[in-house]
Design an enzyme around this catalytic site. Structure first.
Site, PDB file in Angstrom:
ATOM      1  CB  CYS A 162      -0.947  -0.058   1.203  1.00  0.00           C
ATOM      2  SG  CYS A 162      -2.321   1.112   1.138  1.00  0.00           S
ATOM      3  CB  THR A 163       0.573   4.568   1.585  1.00  0.00           C
ATOM      4  OG1 THR A 163       0.190   4.127   2.892  1.00  0.00           O
ATOM      5  CG2 THR A 163      -0.663   4.929   0.783  1.00  0.00           C
TER       6      THR A 163
END
Length: 328
Positions: free
Chosen positions: A117-118
């Site tokens: 993800c981030t």
């Protein structure tokens, strides 16, 4: 003293920060931590580390007591960086705070580094993604692109691999990423076994486009699921788009549109991926000649199989077989 037992297993260190998503930390431990040999011996050792050992806040109502510091990164074969919802300077300003930069500097050259993800913001802020193909959660792509213009952002895929650096999209794509790493390290049979025990698909087709906001499907709209099930049972046979569409009583145009909506890829691309996976399993698990495997997987000839495997994996069938037979 080493934080690992030194028993030859592939060593994975998960670097967590305040605001870590527990599900992403759990994905790595559950999938890679449960990969075993046929005799039941673990293939990975997974540890959690932080820039400073001790309590690390999660994005839930509890903290995680992390026992290892950044020294774990120096001994890892793979480092995984999950997302953290308490955004820091990496996500907001595109730079690393000093403790995090110092921790990442401990990673040995050549170590495989992955993000979920981030977590890709951390890798990008460290300069690890410059000039590389990468991805992150679709909702963060605009901010990522603005902060890191030198990264070759691919916003529509579930995960990207460029050399020894891997990135994945949203939370669940961490599952795809971990299974991909298991498959790359120890073959499809081990990855499929992990997927079966975890009740997740060993491979998902398509990309993030199928999960972004879109209009609600028309009630009663037909699916392409039966055609896909039929195709999986008949991969060794000729499968035309017209024949698959007919199984759903759809026109080719409607079937192709519906198929792409449901899987994120075209029917032809989906078939190719399934056939490559079938060939991989046969190369790993049988002594069949390459020509017979090509026929069973639906590629027809050994030359066609070699071309598709080279395109998909960068290796020949014989080299792939040698690698994973040796691993087994």
């Amino acid at each position: 003293m080493s934080v690992f037992r030194g028993d030859g297993r592939h060593r994975v260190a998960v670097l967590v920060r305040h605001g870590v998503l527990p599900i992403e930390l759990g994905i790595v431990h559950r999938l890679m931590g449960r990969a075993h040999t046929a005799a039941g011996e673990p293939l990975y050792e997974v540890v959690t580390c932080a820039t400073t050992p001790g309590p690390v806040r999660s994005d839930a109502d509890f903290s995680i007591d992390v026992g290892h510091g950044p020294e774990a990164l120096a001994e890892a074969d793979t480092v995984v960086v999950p997302a953290a919802h308490e955004h820091g300077t990496a996500e907001e300003e595109g730079r690393l705070p000093e403790p995090l930069a110092a921790a990442l500097a401990r990673i040995r050259p050549g170590t495989r580094i992955a993000s979920i993800c981030t977590g890709a913001f951390v890798l990008a802020a460290a300069g690890l993604l410059d000039g590389r193909r990468a991805t992150t959660h679709w909702a963060s792509c605009d901010r990522f692109r603005a902060l890191f213009p030198r990264v070759l952002l691919a916003p529509d895929i579930l995960y990207a691999e460029d050399g020894n650096v891997l990135t994945s999209a949203g939370v669940a794509s961490g599952i795809d990423l971990c299974l991909h790493m298991v498959r790359s390290d120890f073959g499809a049979a081990v990855a499929n076994s992990v997927a079966r025990r975890t009740l997740v698909p060993p491979h998902r087709d398509g990309g993030q486009a199928q999960f972004t906001e879109r209009p609600v499907p028309t009630p009663g709209a037909r699916s392409t699921e039966r055609a896909r099930a039929f195709a999986l049972d008949h991969l060794g046979e000729p499968l035309t788009l017209r024949a698959l569409a007919a199984r759903e009583s759809m026109s080719v145009r409607t079937f192709t549109r519906r198929f792409r909506e449901e899987t994120g890829v075209s029917p032809q691309r989906w078939l190719t991926v399934q056939r490559v996976e079938r060939a991989r399993r046969l190369l790993e698990e049988t002594d069949l000649p390459v020509d017979r495997i090509a026929h069973a997987a639906g590629f027809g000839t050994g030359a066609s199989l070699r071309q598709h495997l080279q395109t998909a994996l960068g290796v020949s069938p014989s080299a792939y077989r040698r690698t994973f037979r040796a691993a087994a």
